[in-house]
Design an enzyme around this catalytic site. Structure first.
Site, PDB file in Angstrom:
ATOM      1  N   ASN A  10       0.874  -1.176   0.000  1.00  0.00           N
ATOM      2  CA  ASN A  10       0.000   0.000   0.000  1.00  0.00           C
ATOM      3  C   ASN A  10       0.910   1.223   0.000  1.00  0.00           C
ATOM      4  O   ASN A  10       1.531   1.537   1.016  1.00  0.00           O
ATOM      5  CB  ASN A  10      -0.883  -0.024   1.251  1.00  0.00           C
ATOM      6  CG  ASN A  10      -1.720   1.232   1.399  1.00  0.00           C
ATOM      7  OD1 ASN A  10      -1.781   2.060   0.497  1.00  0.00           O
ATOM      8  ND2 ASN A  10      -2.379   1.373   2.546  1.00  0.00           N
ATOM      9  N   TRP A  11       0.978   1.881  -1.139  1.00  0.00           N
ATOM     10  CA  TRP A  11       1.893   3.027  -1.259  1.00  0.00           C
ATOM     11  C   TRP A  11       1.326   4.280  -0.601  1.00  0.00           C
ATOM     12  O   TRP A  11       2.013   5.286  -0.528  1.00  0.00           O
ATOM     13  CB  TRP A  11       2.214   3.282  -2.735  1.00  0.00           C
ATOM     14  CG  TRP A  11       3.340   2.419  -3.249  1.00  0.00           C
ATOM     15  CD1 TRP A  11       3.847   1.291  -2.647  1.00  0.00           C
ATOM     16  CD2 TRP A  11       4.118   2.625  -4.439  1.00  0.00           C
ATOM     17  NE1 TRP A  11       4.879   0.790  -3.385  1.00  0.00           N
ATOM     18  CE2 TRP A  11       5.068   1.582  -4.496  1.00  0.00           C
ATOM     19  CE3 TRP A  11       4.093   3.574  -5.453  1.00  0.00           C
ATOM     20  CZ2 TRP A  11       5.995   1.473  -5.546  1.00  0.00           C
ATOM     21  CZ3 TRP A  11       5.010   3.457  -6.498  1.00  0.00           C
ATOM     22  CH2 TRP A  11       5.951   2.429  -6.535  1.00  0.00           C
ATOM     23  N   HIS A  93      -9.467   1.259   5.085  1.00  0.00           N
ATOM     24  CA  HIS A  93      -8.175   1.447   5.769  1.00  0.00           C
ATOM     25  C   HIS A  93      -8.349   2.410   6.941  1.00  0.00           C
ATOM     26  O   HIS A  93      -9.108   3.374   6.858  1.00  0.00           O
ATOM     27  CB  HIS A  93      -7.133   1.989   4.783  1.00  0.00           C
ATOM     28  CG  HIS A  93      -5.741   1.894   5.320  1.00  0.00           C
ATOM     29  ND1 HIS A  93      -5.244   2.804   6.237  1.00  0.00           N
ATOM     30  CD2 HIS A  93      -4.764   0.984   5.122  1.00  0.00           C
ATOM     31  CE1 HIS A  93      -4.002   2.444   6.561  1.00  0.00           C
ATOM     32  NE2 HIS A  93      -3.691   1.354   5.899  1.00  0.00           N
ATOM     33  N   GLU A  95      -6.568   4.722   8.001  1.00  0.00           N
ATOM     34  CA  GLU A  95      -6.266   6.133   7.715  1.00  0.00           C
ATOM     35  C   GLU A  95      -7.465   6.816   7.072  1.00  0.00           C
ATOM     36  O   GLU A  95      -7.722   7.994   7.313  1.00  0.00           O
ATOM     37  CB  GLU A  95      -5.000   6.227   6.845  1.00  0.00           C
ATOM     38  CG  GLU A  95      -3.766   5.906   7.680  1.00  0.00           C
ATOM     39  CD  GLU A  95      -2.596   5.328   6.912  1.00  0.00           C
ATOM     40  OE1 GLU A  95      -2.588   5.368   5.668  1.00  0.00           O
ATOM     41  OE2 GLU A  95      -1.673   4.816   7.587  1.00  0.00           O
ATOM     42  N   GLU A 163      -5.128  -4.886  10.711  1.00  0.00           N
ATOM     43  CA  GLU A 163      -4.085  -3.876  10.876  1.00  0.00           C
ATOM     44  C   GLU A 163      -4.338  -3.111  12.174  1.00  0.00           C
ATOM     45  O   GLU A 163      -5.125  -2.143  12.186  1.00  0.00           O
ATOM     46  CB  GLU A 163      -4.107  -2.883   9.711  1.00  0.00           C
ATOM     47  CG  GLU A 163      -3.751  -3.468   8.370  1.00  0.00           C
ATOM     48  CD  GLU A 163      -3.171  -2.421   7.435  1.00  0.00           C
ATOM     49  OE1 GLU A 163      -2.102  -2.665   6.889  1.00  0.00           O
ATOM     50  OE2 GLU A 163      -3.794  -1.344   7.267  1.00  0.00           O
ATOM     51  N   GLY A 169       3.115   2.094  10.795  1.00  0.00           N
ATOM     52  CA  GLY A 169       4.138   3.126  10.660  1.00  0.00           C
ATOM     53  C   GLY A 169       4.907   3.421  11.930  1.00  0.00           C
ATOM     54  O   GLY A 169       5.621   4.421  12.009  1.00  0.00           O
ATOM     55  N   SER A 208       3.778  -2.333  10.248  1.00  0.00           N
ATOM     56  CA  SER A 208       5.231  -2.426  10.477  1.00  0.00           C
ATOM     57  C   SER A 208       5.827  -3.767  10.065  1.00  0.00           C
ATOM     58  O   SER A 208       6.748  -4.274  10.714  1.00  0.00           O
ATOM     59  CB  SER A 208       5.564  -2.092  11.944  1.00  0.00           C
ATOM     60  OG  SER A 208       5.228  -0.746  12.223  1.00  0.00           O
ATOM     61  N   GLY A 229       2.974  -1.200   4.222  1.00  0.00           N
ATOM     62  CA  GLY A 229       3.029   0.209   3.849  1.00  0.00           C
ATOM     63  C   GLY A 229       4.448   0.617   3.492  1.00  0.00           C
ATOM     64  O   GLY A 229       4.915   0.409   2.376  1.00  0.00           O
TER      65      GLY A 229
HETATM   66  P1  13P Z   1       3.298   0.213   7.574  1.00  0.00           P
HETATM   67  O1  13P Z   1       3.742  -1.097   6.943  1.00  0.00           O
HETATM   68  O2  13P Z   1       4.044   1.407   7.066  1.00  0.00           O
HETATM   69  O3  13P Z   1       3.237   0.110   9.056  1.00  0.00           O
HETATM   70  O4  13P Z   1       1.777   0.448   7.074  1.00  0.00           O
HETATM   71  C1  13P Z   1       0.853  -0.578   7.203  1.00  0.00           C
HETATM   72  C2  13P Z   1      -0.377  -0.189   6.478  1.00  0.00           C
HETATM   73  O5  13P Z   1      -1.109   0.670   6.894  1.00  0.00           O
HETATM   74  C3  13P Z   1      -0.652  -0.875   5.200  1.00  0.00           C
HETATM   75  O6  13P Z   1      -1.949  -0.626   4.765  1.00  0.00           O
END
Ligand code: 13P
Length: 249
Positions: A10-11, A93, A95, A163, A169, A208, A229
């Protein structure tokens, strides 16, 4: 029931045309590991170009509107994403739940819209740190699954991603036991909702994931892949995760 591993990147809001070489390198790694499914959800601006460089990878989007067309300024529909070259879409997601106030019902409607247009769907659930500390992680995830998973979900098109928000992150991950626990609860909830079909649905872990921890996480019980991510942004970081998924096959 054997479920093929799915490693999905997921960029998020990262990626410019200059990053398309990374797509090509990731695609080469995906072709070298045909036992693993690999997806890359890039910004919508890159979908068409990534699709032309990404043979062997499911190029995807990070969101979709629940309607096919209409007066929704700034939004993109499933037919538009498919036409651009997207085969998969992430919905729900955390976010988007946080930044755009999306609900589990929104995720449900978006998943249904994507499925109407034959897209693969990766639907995200996960608790906040406060919810985990209050001992509510299991109940939060169960409730999100109940409200967001379409009743006709099957492993042919639907993937769940666990997640935990506090792991995204941050460089922090749950223990393998904690991951196994939530994944078992998620599968039991799916089974309660849709019966034996639940056994064919992949449940990814996200938060992560790196080349260093992927091997252990990916072969934890009921973990069928990873949603990645930061470590999906370069081939140098993402390819080892694809290789780790292939190594256990
Ligand atoms: P990270 O791998 O940067 O923790 O992000 C995970 C994520 O939200 C993938 O959708």
């Amino acid at each position: 029931m054997t479920r093929r591993k799915l490693v999905a990147g997921n960029w998020k809001m990262n990626g410019m045309a200059r990053d398309l070489d990374a797509v090509a390198a990731i695609a080469a790694a995906a072709r070298a590991h045909p036992d693993v499914d690999v997806a890359l959800c890039v910004p919508a601006t890159l979908i068409a170009a990534a699709a032309s460089r990404g043979e062997g990878v499911w190029i995807g989007a990070q969101d979709v509107h629940a309607n096919d067309a209409g007066a929704h300024t700034g939004c993109l529909s499933a037919p538009m994403l498919v036409e651009a070259g997207a085969r998969v879409v992430i919905v729900g997601h955390s976010e988007r739940r946080a930044d755009q106030n999306e609900t589990s019902h929104d995720a449900w409607a978006k998943a249904a819209a994507a499925h109407r247009h034959a897209m693969q769907v990766i639907l995200c659930v996960g608790e906040t740190e406060a919810e985990r500390e209050a001992g509510r992680a299991e109940r939060v995830v169960q409730a999100q699954i109940e409200k967001s998973v379409p009743e006709d979900a099957t492993g042919d098109w639907f993937t769940l991603a666990y997640e935990p928000r506090w792991a995204i992150g941050t460089g922090r991950t749950p223990t393998l036991e904690e991951i196994a626990c939530i994944h078992a609860i998620a599968r039991a909830k799916l089974r309660q909702m849709i019966g034996d079909t639940a056994a064919g649905i992949r449940i990814l872990y996200g938060g992560s994931v790196t080349g260093a921890n992927a091997g252990a996480i990916l072969f934890t019980e009921n973990v069928d892949g990873a949603l990645v991510g930061g470590a999906s942004l370069t081939a140098a970081k993402f390819v080892p995760i694809i290789a780790a998924a292939a190594a256990g096959n």
